[in-house]
Design a protein around this motif. Structure first.
Motif, mmCIF file in Angstrom:
data_model
loop_
_atom_site.group_PDB
_atom_site.id
_atom_site.type_symbol
_atom_site.label_atom_id
_atom_site.label_comp_id
_atom_site.label_asym_id
_atom_site.label_seq_id
_atom_site.Cartn_x
_atom_site.Cartn_y
_atom_site.Cartn_z
ATOM 1 N N UNK A 135 44.230 29.348 55.823
ATOM 2 C CA UNK A 135 43.988 30.622 55.288
ATOM 3 C C UNK A 135 43.097 30.716 53.865
ATOM 4 N N UNK A 136 43.491 29.664 53.147
ATOM 5 C CA UNK A 136 42.530 29.515 51.950
ATOM 6 C C UNK A 136 41.246 29.218 52.120
ATOM 7 N N UNK A 137 40.908 28.326 53.221
ATOM 8 C CA UNK A 137 39.488 27.973 53.614
ATOM 9 C C UNK A 137 38.820 29.400 54.009
ATOM 10 N N UNK A 138 39.555 30.205 55.009
ATOM 11 C CA UNK A 138 39.023 31.417 55.391
ATOM 12 C C UNK A 138 38.745 32.374 54.120
ATOM 13 N N UNK A 139 39.604 32.455 53.390
ATOM 14 C CA UNK A 139 39.418 33.354 52.062
ATOM 15 C C UNK A 139 38.082 32.865 51.287
ATOM 16 N N UNK A 140 37.821 31.561 51.534
ATOM 17 C CA UNK A 140 36.833 30.881 50.668
ATOM 18 C C UNK A 140 35.171 31.420 50.982
ATOM 19 N N UNK A 141 35.403 31.464 52.235
ATOM 20 C CA UNK A 141 33.929 32.153 53.012
ATOM 21 C C UNK A 141 33.487 33.128 52.471
ATOM 22 N N UNK A 142 34.572 34.081 51.684
ATOM 23 C CA UNK A 142 34.241 35.315 51.111
ATOM 24 C C UNK A 142 33.305 35.222 49.996
ATOM 25 N N UNK A 143 33.667 33.842 49.444
ATOM 26 C CA UNK A 143 32.776 33.816 48.128
ATOM 27 C C UNK A 143 33.390 34.364 46.898
ATOM 28 N N UNK A 144 32.899 33.884 45.679
ATOM 29 C CA UNK A 144 33.439 34.458 44.555
ATOM 30 C C UNK A 144 32.415 34.345 43.509
ATOM 31 N N UNK A 145 32.213 35.515 42.419
ATOM 32 C CA UNK A 145 31.281 35.331 41.556
ATOM 33 C C UNK A 145 31.680 36.131 40.108
ATOM 34 N N UNK A 146 32.765 36.018 39.808
ATOM 35 C CA UNK A 146 33.174 36.376 38.319
ATOM 36 C C UNK A 146 31.959 36.777 37.427
ATOM 37 N N UNK A 147 31.095 35.698 37.288
ATOM 38 C CA UNK A 147 29.857 35.653 36.667
ATOM 39 C C UNK A 147 28.912 35.974 37.660
ATOM 40 N N UNK A 148 28.465 37.223 37.997
ATOM 41 C CA UNK A 148 27.284 37.062 39.063
ATOM 42 C C UNK A 148 26.130 36.486 39.547
ATOM 43 N N UNK A 149 25.634 35.863 38.211
ATOM 44 C CA UNK A 149 24.464 34.884 38.165
ATOM 45 C C UNK A 149 25.063 33.537 38.271
ATOM 46 N N UNK A 150 26.228 33.347 38.504
ATOM 47 C CA UNK A 150 26.898 31.951 38.542
ATOM 48 C C UNK A 150 27.657 31.805 39.791
ATOM 49 N N UNK A 151 27.400 31.766 40.933
ATOM 50 C CA UNK A 151 28.540 32.030 42.234
ATOM 51 C C UNK A 151 29.108 30.802 42.346
ATOM 52 N N UNK A 152 30.403 30.769 42.721
ATOM 53 C CA UNK A 152 31.245 29.774 43.101
ATOM 54 C C UNK A 152 31.255 29.548 44.606
ATOM 55 N N UNK A 153 31.462 28.124 44.789
ATOM 56 C CA UNK A 153 31.748 27.986 46.410
ATOM 57 C C UNK A 153 32.694 26.586 46.460
ATOM 58 N N UNK A 154 33.437 26.924 47.252
ATOM 59 C CA UNK A 154 34.524 25.952 47.791
ATOM 60 C C UNK A 154 33.920 25.015 48.787
ATOM 61 N N UNK A 155 33.927 23.641 48.620
ATOM 62 C CA UNK A 155 33.421 22.798 49.388
ATOM 63 C C UNK A 155 34.486 21.562 49.811
#
Length: 476
Positions: A414-434
């Protein structure tokens, strides 16, 4: 029934500070009242000092120092304990979190419960650890409130106006039960052998107090019962996780008065920062004024080498705000809202999260300096990166838990599926789960701990997974 200390617990080593090429250490002992033998260093005896007393136990501390640039040893009770204290060259650190479970932890069979501690002990025998970092939930204290009429129904059913006498009785009840849990954990042979030889540094999280502390409703945490619980947990945290007491904090703590319990260790090429993410926490803030003053000071300080930032809850994570909104909308799931509000990614903490990410970004972009975030709390192993620009990225390593059994694979998916949505609280610095090195899924549902190594000035990390074993090394 009062907890009985059948034999001396300890020594448990803690690192107070590093200065002038010396590691200033504290050795903790728990006895049924008798004074433990002194610690001997270079033929000099260092005497124990009592720092806390209980119905059936006394807690003692011995402070002494060893070289910070060479391996050394100390002697206690006729036994020599080697310490791999060289922090200046090649070194190895361990990182653990979530040392227990919410229900029935004291009744678990020892060899099953402490299997990963036994593995970490074997790793130390292969190549010694210089430091052991504990990233939160060193003790699961959720059941300490049981057995007393004021706290039996915590947090849902508590009296509004208990008498002072009843609160004093509750305080005594809680102090004794905290002591019993710590003494049992520290007496476990797998942990005890390692803790006597590797200095520990500890940062607390919610279960060191109670499940969800700071994310519970204000009417609970600021009630007389809630404040009595917090006071007992805080005292136990100082005594058993730092071998100290009120008014006697080691110099690594940013606030000598202890309004917040964040600390920093500095060596010429290594800095470890552990902000207090629980002591000032409320439903609307992760850190208070004291914690932010500490972090602003660290962000502006010139530091060479590598910084490890300990964030007991993951600093980089998936878009949990979606899951949080779903849970709030469904009455049967609202009981889990506190778990999500605990996270940096909660909608309630988003501005504060951005502030912390900007601080870490600015620290990482300083010339000649690198930073890595270390986190636990989620009972899974994973890693994440944040793009910093200029070809740089921030690494986050999550290791959790060393004793807590892994959640179902479905939760990891479930968490892995959520991580595909991506997250960018700082738009110029995207976060990626690996995924971890050698793993295909982004979250690994196995008990685990982390090994962090410096060789010829280069840092790398690898996880030890209960079933899969050691991962390939990740260059930092």
């Amino acid at each position: 029934m009062a907890y009985q200390i059948s034999q001396t617990v300890g020594p448990v080593l803690f690192l107070d500070s590093v200065s002038e090429a010396r590691m200033h250490l504290a050795a903790l002992f728990i006895t049924s009242g008798e004074i433990p033998a002194p610690v001997v260093v270079d033929w000099r005896e260092e005497q124990p000092q009592s720092i806390a007393t209980y119905d059936t136990a006394t807690v003692w501390r011995v402070r002494f120092s060893l070289p910070a640039d060479a391996a050394s040893s100390y002697v206690w009770n006729g036994e020599t304990y080697p310490v791999a204290g060289d922090l200046s060259g090649d070194l190895r650190m361990g990182y653990v979190s979530c040392n227990g479970e919410e229900i029935g932890d004291m009744e678990r069979e020892g060899s099953e419960r402490n299997a990963m501690w036994a593995r970490l002990r074997e790793q130390h025998c292969t190549r010694p650890l210089s430091l052991l970092l504990h990233g939160g939930d060193q003790v699961y204290a959720d059941e300490v409130s049981n057995g007393h009429p004021l706290s039996e129904g915590w947090p849902d059913d508590i009296p509004k106006d208990p008498s002072r006498a009843d609160l004093a009785d509750l305080s005594h009840h809680l102090r004794e039960r905290f002591m019993a849990r710590y003494a049992a954990l520290y007496a476990a042979p797998e942990f005890a052998w390692l803790a006597a030889r590797v200095p520990s540094l500890m940062q607390w999280d919610d279960h060191d107090i109670c499940d969800g502390w700071g994310s519970l409703k204000r009417s609970r945490t600021y009630s007389p019962v809630g404040q009595t619980l917090f006071a007992a947990a805080r005292e136990a945290f100082l005594v058993f996780q730092h071998a100290t007491s009120e008014g006697d904090l080691p110099s690594r703590f940013a606030d000598p008065k202890g309004q917040h319990l964040g600390w920093t260790i500095n060596t010429p090429s290594l800095r470890i920062i552990a902000p207090d993410l629980r002591g000032e926490r409320t439903r609307r803030q992760v850190m208070g004024e004291g914690g932010w003053t500490m972090m602003d000071a660290e962000a502006s300080r010139d530091a060479e080498g590598h910084t490890f930032l300990m964030s007991s809850v993951p600093l980089l994570g998936p878009r949990l705000s979606i899951l949080e909104a779903i849970m709030v909308a469904i009455p049967s799931m609202q009981k889990y809202e506190d778990d999500l509000r605990d996270q940096w990614q909660s909608r309630a903490h988003r501005d504060e999260w951005r502030r912390m990410l900007r601080l870490v970004r600015d620290m990482a972009l300083r010339e000649g300096h690198d930073i890595t975030a270390l986190s636990g709390e989620i009972h899974l192993a994973t890693r994440a990166t944040m793009d910093l620009g200029q070809g740089l990225e921030l690494n986050q390593l999550v290791a959790s838990g060393v004793a807590h059994r892994a959640p179902p694979e479905a939760w990891a998916r479930t968490l892995g599926a959520l991580s595909w949505l991506g997250e960018n609280p700082l738009p110029e610095h995207p976060i990626r789960i690996a995924p971890l090195p050698g793993q295909s899924c982004r979250y690994t549902a196995e008990r685990n701990y982390l090994l962090i190594e410096r060789e010829s000035g280069q840092w790398q990390a690898r996880w030890d997974l209960e079933t899969s074993g050691l991962t390939p090394r990740l260059q930092l």
